[in-house]
Design a protein around this motif. Structure first.
Motif, PDB file in Angstrom:
ATOM      1  N   ARG A   1      40.665  37.341  30.335  1.00 22.41           N
ATOM      2  CA  ARG A   1      40.430  36.558  31.530  1.00 22.41           C
ATOM      3  C   ARG A   1      39.174  35.724  31.341  1.00 22.41           C
ATOM      4  N   THR A   2      39.183  34.503  31.810  1.00 26.38           N
ATOM      5  CA  THR A   2      37.993  33.684  31.928  1.00 26.38           C
ATOM      6  C   THR A   2      37.838  33.348  33.391  1.00 26.38           C
TER       7      THR A   2
ATOM      8  N   THR B   1      35.638  32.188  41.448  1.00 26.20           N
ATOM      9  CA  THR B   1      36.394  33.137  40.651  1.00 26.20           C
ATOM     10  C   THR B   1      37.878  32.863  40.775  1.00 26.20           C
TER      11      THR B   1
ATOM     12  N   ALA C   1      38.959  41.099  38.670  1.00 25.03           N
ATOM     13  CA  ALA C   1      38.689  41.141  37.231  1.00 25.03           C
ATOM     14  C   ALA C   1      38.585  42.586  36.775  1.00 25.03           C
TER      15      ALA C   1
ATOM     16  N   THR D   1      33.122  42.833  32.585  1.00 23.26           N
ATOM     17  CA  THR D   1      32.800  41.422  32.771  1.00 23.26           C
ATOM     18  C   THR D   1      31.476  41.093  32.092  1.00 23.26           C
TER      19      THR D   1
ATOM     20  N   THR E   1      36.133  40.506  30.332  1.00 27.04           N
ATOM     21  CA  THR E   1      36.336  39.264  31.058  1.00 27.04           C
ATOM     22  C   THR E   1      35.073  38.432  30.934  1.00 27.04           C
TER      23      THR E   1
ATOM     24  N   ARG F   1      32.787  35.598  32.624  1.00 25.80           N
ATOM     25  CA  ARG F   1      32.497  34.844  33.840  1.00 25.80           C
ATOM     26  C   ARG F   1      31.479  33.763  33.466  1.00 25.80           C
TER      27      ARG F   1
ATOM     28  N   GLN G   1      31.259  45.023  38.381  1.00 25.40           N
ATOM     29  CA  GLN G   1      32.109  44.803  37.222  1.00 25.40           C
ATOM     30  C   GLN G   1      31.344  44.232  36.028  1.00 25.40           C
ATOM     31  N   VAL G   2      30.154  43.747  36.251  1.00 24.84           N
ATOM     32  CA  VAL G   2      29.386  43.130  35.167  1.00 24.84           C
ATOM     33  C   VAL G   2      28.845  44.203  34.231  1.00 24.84           C
TER      34      VAL G   2
END
Length: 410
Positions: free
Chosen positions: A99-100, A109, A114, A118, A143, A145, A163-164
């Motif tokens: 995913r981007t 987003t 996601a 990330t 992913t 971001r 999620q980061v």
């Protein structure tokens, strides 16, 4: 400083160290020595090269504030960042496909949630610092971001959520010379997230909060002036259990030759993330370059670069040029710096443009006058080193003034 400066011999007017740095005399002698060793010796040359690699790791560790086993050597900055990206992806163990996240225009987003893993990456960083993450995302496990604008602590805070898993940043931006607040970013994201740093435009030229980096990659061909073929890859023990050997080859595993079965377990330390043995002569040259920086001191080198660059920018402005960056550059809006960050927001990189003149024509005129620069996105990039002759500023100013007069009469 005089003894340090005697070790260099680049041509007068060379202002392109952000692209390539002509090597020092110690590096030149190491390369000649290693070539002769490989010419005259057999397998015993490998023992000497191994000793050189161990010495280079100790020197790199001293500069970056880490243990020698937290240092490995790979072929380039890009190689190191690809290893880092796939290591973060392997450690995430996240479900879901690539995913981007982040639209080109809005920065919002994409639809849907996601998966864990990330990574925050600046869209406008040098492509070599962006594509490792995009390709790792293509392979699944994380992913990307994409962020807009210079990476400040405030920008990271806007995008930080559960999620980061990691933040990837250039210590110094190759186009603008902006020096990122690594300590502030690490303080913000905390010990449970990974800070990956591309340091190729910083290491050997300016001080930066290297202790904030969990993973760091830097080739030797620019400010370190070591030539091509080897790069430092630092992986700190504090995050070793949260990443996996995503690009590990036989050199990164225990007892690969005599193992009864494969795969073998990864070796401890940064070497776990290597594909194969490094280029021995290139590592020896990089070790010599690192030793020269450690001997002289990054602070002294940075101060001299700042003096030279300040003179160039003053001459450019006197000739009517618009300038940006440099050692005293203003911070981007809202930029907070942590306790370990240098006070300066700029670096050894600056840029200029001449109102009323075509950037390509300005670049051609500078080249014809014997000034080596880089043209990027309508700006002329200046990146001198400590050894740059201060008299280069006069030639720069005269050339720009001549071009401006011609543009006025055209």
């Amino acid at each position: 400083m005089p003894e340090y400066l005697k070790k260099f011999a680049e041509p007068f007017g060379y202002l392109d160290f952000a692209r390539f740095g002509p090597v020092s005399d110690p590096v030149r002698r190491v390369l000649l020595r290693e070539a002769d060793r490989l010419h005259r010796h057999g397998w015993d040359a490998l023992e000497s090269l191994d000793a050189d690699t161990a010495a280079a790791a100790r020197t790199a560790g001293g500069l970056l504030g880490c243990a020698p086993h937290e240092i490995a050597f790979v072929g380039s900055t890009s190689h190191g960042l690809f290893a880092a990206a796939h290591a973060v992806g392997a450690g995430a163990g996240a479900a879901g496909g690539p995913r981007t996240v982040g639209g080109a225009a809005s920065g919002g987003t994409a639809g849907g949630s996601a998966p864990d893993g990330t990574v925050l990456v600046a869209r406008n960083d040098f492509p070599g610092a962006v594509y490792p993450w995009l390709r790792a995302a293509d392979n699944g496990g994380l992913t990307v971001r994409l962020l807009e604008g210079p990476v400040t602590a405030d920008l990271v805070r806007e995008h930080l959520d559960d999620q980061v898993r990691a933040v990837a940043v250039c210590a110094v931006d190759a186009a603008t010379g902006y020096r990122a607040p690594l300590a502030a970013i690490k303080e913000l994201i905390g010990p449970d997230r990974i800070l990956v740093v591309d340091a190729v435009q910083a290491l050997g030229a300016v001080e930066f909060a290297a202790d904030a980096a969990d993973v760091l990659a830097s080739g030797g061909q620019k400010w370190l002036r070591a030539g091509w073929g080897a790069a430092v890859l630092m992986v700190r023990d504090r995050i070793a259990d949260r990443i996996g050997p995503g690009l590990s080859g036989w050199s990164g595993v225990v007892d690969p030759i005599d193992a009864p079965v494969h795969p073998c377990p990864p070796r401890p330390g940064a070497v776990a993330h290597t594909l194969t043995n490094p280029d021995g002569p290139a590592v020896a040259a990089l070790g010599a370059a690192l030793a020269l920086v450690r001997e002289e001191g990054t602070g002294r080198i940075e101060a001299r670069i700042g003096e030279v660059l300040g003179g160039l920018l003053a001459a450019a402005r006197a000739a009517g040029a618009e300038t940006g960056g440099g050692p005293t550059a203003d911070a981007p809006y809202g930029s907070y710096r942590g306790a370990g960050d240098p006070a300066a927001h700029g670096s050894g990189i600056a840029r200029l443009r001449l109102p009323g003149a075509e950037p390509a024509a300005v670049h051609r005129a500078l080249t014809a006058a014997g000034l080596s620069t880089t043209l990027r996105a309508g700006w002329i990039r200046l990146s001198p080193h400590a050894s740059t002759d201060p008299g280069t500023a006069e030639l720069l100013g005269e050339t720009l003034a001549h071009v401006r007069r011609g543009a006025r009469t055209a």
